[in-house]
Design an enzyme around this catalytic site. Structure first.
Site, PDB file in Angstrom:
ATOM      1  N   GLN A   1      36.996 -47.157   9.737  1.00 26.10           N
ATOM      2  CA  GLN A   1      37.182 -47.600  11.106  1.00 26.10           C
ATOM      3  C   GLN A   1      37.621 -49.060  11.151  1.00 26.10           C
ATOM      4  OE1 GLN A   1      37.076 -45.619  13.712  1.00 26.10           O
ATOM      5  NE2 GLN A   1      37.826 -47.365  14.840  1.00 26.10           N
TER       6      GLN A   1
ATOM      7  N   HIS B   1      41.312 -50.368  10.840  1.00 30.00           N
ATOM      8  CA  HIS B   1      42.284 -50.119  11.907  1.00 30.00           C
ATOM      9  C   HIS B   1      42.731 -51.398  12.597  1.00 30.00           C
ATOM     10  CE1 HIS B   1      43.134 -45.965  12.565  1.00 30.00           C
ATOM     11  NE2 HIS B   1      41.877 -45.601  12.506  1.00 30.00           N
TER      12      HIS B   1
ATOM     13  N   GLU C   1      33.593 -43.558  20.652  1.00 27.81           N
ATOM     14  CA  GLU C   1      34.778 -42.724  20.479  1.00 27.81           C
ATOM     15  C   GLU C   1      34.497 -41.658  19.414  1.00 27.81           C
ATOM     16  OE1 GLU C   1      37.959 -44.995  18.882  1.00 27.81           O
ATOM     17  OE2 GLU C   1      39.463 -43.411  19.182  1.00 27.81           O
ATOM     18  N   HIS C   2      34.014 -42.100  18.251  1.00 29.56           N
ATOM     19  CA  HIS C   2      33.648 -41.183  17.171  1.00 29.56           C
ATOM     20  C   HIS C   2      32.159 -41.320  16.913  1.00 29.56           C
ATOM     21  CE1 HIS C   2      37.763 -42.732  16.253  1.00 29.56           C
ATOM     22  NE2 HIS C   2      38.028 -41.453  16.055  1.00 29.56           N
TER      23      HIS C   2
ATOM     24  N   ASP D   1      40.711 -37.225  12.023  1.00 30.39           N
ATOM     25  CA  ASP D   1      41.955 -37.950  12.309  1.00 30.39           C
ATOM     26  C   ASP D   1      43.177 -37.121  11.962  1.00 30.39           C
ATOM     27  OD1 ASP D   1      40.661 -40.153  13.241  1.00 30.39           O
ATOM     28  OD2 ASP D   1      40.808 -41.303  11.379  1.00 30.39           O
TER      29      ASP D   1
ATOM     30  N   HIS E   1      44.890 -30.698  64.412  1.00 31.35           N
ATOM     31  CA  HIS E   1      44.274 -29.725  63.522  1.00 31.35           C
ATOM     32  C   HIS E   1      43.634 -28.600  64.334  1.00 31.35           C
ATOM     33  CE1 HIS E   1      44.910 -32.839  60.572  1.00 31.35           C
ATOM     34  NE2 HIS E   1      44.332 -32.145  59.619  1.00 31.35           N
TER      35      HIS E   1
END
Lengths: 426, 426
Positions: B253, B256, B321-322, B355, B414
């Site tokens: 991670q 990245h 996220e993960h 991934d 209406h």
């Protein structure tokens, strides 16, 4: 009401300006957001005094005020509201999504877990009118989804109270907290939280330009439903349609907003003429005649198509928020409709039915956005998580491929996390 | 790598600044968007020269260039790519949503029609790295949804070509057009169209700050997937977890992005110590050691919780996220996970598996947005339309309620559209 051809309509549509980016307006909206973020309740009180002319005591509506609201609405209103609530609930129950799992060979389990969004805020416009139906259409799907804290915020009336119809709708649908705040300040309070207002994860509901713009700015910090533009109806009619019905439906749309668009697409020129005359005749009967006249003049159009195929093509290009199909066999045309928020079939399914009672949501994608978005629904109050479980054996069978792909993307750390499990990296 | 308590972590988290609103940056992004809107391809050529240093001839990648790309990638790469494609396809097929109808008594038919979004654009980042997996994860669900025109845009390399791995992935997944444009100008071109670039209805895919901001601005004009922030992984581990595996996953991670967050939550202080040491040991083995070091230093944390309940609470607050659950019986904890993009269960299910190869999408809600949003999926490339059909009898049974509710909202038009069908209004 103007009658035009398909080509004329296309040209007019091209020249209609899409969203404008007015950074000066954004500065004002952002300053309100920042002020609420830094000063909390004090900022909410100051803006409510400035914009609504009300000195707020409590920001949260008390249980007593809601009790009192019940004594201020008619029994008939409450009965109709409950009937609508029940019908909307039945439809939305069908939308509930379930978690699922699939097994694959060698010990793989994949799936998708569906869970509610924990805390959600609903914005309900105030001003001169009151919108209890907005409360129903936002709160019911949220509660079916399982939202545990559902807040509602709406500007106070000039007497410092919230409209009783709205309050009754809030309690009936199980709203957990009601705040007397409107505008961009309400959106900021929901997005960031203040002493009185609990931060939420998602904000839904319609509002004026300040509300819409504030939603755009807090998007990312929280989720939002959609940014609603002017509303529209498009009636697809043949010469068997009742021009009186169609005219009444176009005017129901036109009375909403001067920028609302009431459109009819037909292949029958004689029907078009009848309809245009009928619209002018009924126009005078409306309370909101000025708004409706402006809307019909500027955006009301009867489009005469050369063929059924051309008519369908125009409808799909418009991607109307509301599409009414008023032809002899409406169901036959359904497979050709690609873009529409809600599709009303037949002469006894007018838009107003869908606004209150039919069951489906009345919060729909406006201004052509039905080409890429959906009605508000239970799914908007839930989120998904992917589930991944691999056994050692299953892992080993894809390990080398992962290493290869990771290295093609030059991510050695990714490759190492695979290698270390294969025992080829220490 | 820092070891901290749950309380210390909460305090750190509070002080991490959320999205900043930088109007000066917005001015630049907006000027790019406006320029592309008014000057079309000429603007795209000018910006590509300015930002990518490339004089573009054709904006669209030719079939010949894609043919050539196949000769530039290895057979092994192509085989692994196809394997990944097949596995991603199998998973995403399960996500396909169906139209549904329900009948109600007295001639009511209600439903939801699900249709594909017609034209979609995928943004694929370029620069030094290439991301064929981004192509797979965006194009596969779009094609399963039934998107009929799928475009892709990516900045050209310094030689004016597009990375061959990316081009091969585009053809394998059935992308219909590839454009050599990056940055905010690419987003503007997809949103508004130019001579070469066809306007789409939705834009998905990750990108740099310009891309993210341009997506925020064109949102409303077109749909967008999400605005991705820095990526994160959170490993929930007990003392039985293999510290070497966990450390490798945290580093995968961290490599990245300097702002990526690698977190571990554990109840075992001795495991925390082993892990912290192991991370430092493996760090040196990475190609992208500088990025990873920065990320571990600034955002890498081992959080020692007092109890299992506290650990789970922290995880749900992070809404990672993960999420990797690396404990003795991972499945037992699943019911307690409310917020996570993807949940990886057990020691042979590392993030890197997800991934590329596991099947579920790797485009996941980042920076805590898993509390209110979902992984990219087939559902992101489809939209819903409500279906409403009432018989005359069914209509008459709700007509009075609609009139009452419409009048409570002061919408006489209406009410009239209902009355005229009942024959009580001419």
């Amino acid at each position: 009401m103007k009658m035009i051809s398909a080509i004329e309509f296309r040209n007019e549509k091209e020249s209609r300006k899409s969203q404008t980016n007015d950074l000066e307006f954004d500065k004002i909206v952002l300053s309100i957001i920042e002020e609420v973020r830094s000063k909390g309740d004090n900022a909410l009180r100051a803006y409510t005094e400035q914009f609504d002319g009300v000195l707020l005591d409590d920001i949260i509506v008390s249980d007593e005020e809601i009790d009192e609201a019940y004594s201020l609405v008619s029994t008939a209103f409450l009965a109709s509201l409950k009937k609508a609530e029940q019908r909307i609930t039945v439809y939305h129950e069908e939308q509930k999504e379930r978690s699922w799992f699939v097994q694959q060979e060698k010990g793989i389990l994949l799936g998708q877990q569906v869970t509610p969004i924990e805390r959600v805020g609903i914005y309900v416009p105030g001003g001169k009118a009151s919108y209890p139906s907005t409360v129903l259409m936002n709160a019911i799907p949220a509660k079916i989804a399982g939202v545990s804290h559902l807040a509602m915020t709406t500007p106070p009336q000039s007497d410092g109270k919230v409209n009783p119809h709205v309050l009754v709708a809030a309690r009936e649908t199980g709203v957990d907290a009601v705040y007397k705040v409107g505008g961009a300040q309400a959106i900021a309070a929901l997005a960031y939280g203040t002493e009185s207002v609990r931060k939420v994860m998602k904000i839904t509901g319609p509002g004026n330009a300040f509300v819409a713009r504030a939603k755009k700015w807090v998007f990312g910090e929280v989720a939002i439903d959609m940014i609603a533009g002017p509303s529209e109806v498009c009636v697809l009619a043949d010469d068997k349609a009742d021009a009186r019905f169609v005219a009444a439906d176009l005017l129901a749309q036109a009375e909403h907003d001067e920028r609302a668009a009431a459109l009819c697409v037909t292949t029958s020129e004689s029907f078009a003429e009848k309809l245009a005359a009928e619209v002018m005749r009924q126009l005078d009967e409306l309370d909101r005649v000025e708004i409706a006249s402006r809307s019909i003049e500027d955006f009301g159009r009867v489009i005469v198509a050369e063929s059924k195929a051309e008519a369908l093509e125009i409808v799909n290009k418009i991607a109307p928020e509301h599409l009414q199909i008023m032809v002899e066999n409406p169901m036959e045309l359904l497979p050709f409709i690609r873009n529409a928020g809600a599709i009303f079939l037949g002469e006894y399914s007018p838009e107003a039915l869908g606004d209150y009672m039919a069951g489906p949501n009345h919060t729909l994608p406006t201004s052509g956005t039905a080409a890429f978005s959906s009605p508000l629904g239970v799914y908007d109050f839930m989120k998904r998580s992917s589930i991944i479980h691999y056994s050692e054996q299953a892992f080993r069978e894809v390990a080398d491929d992962i290493v290869l792909l990771a290295e093609a993307e030059r991510l050695t750390g990714h490759a190492n996390s695979i290698r270390i499990r294969k025992g080829v990296f220490e």
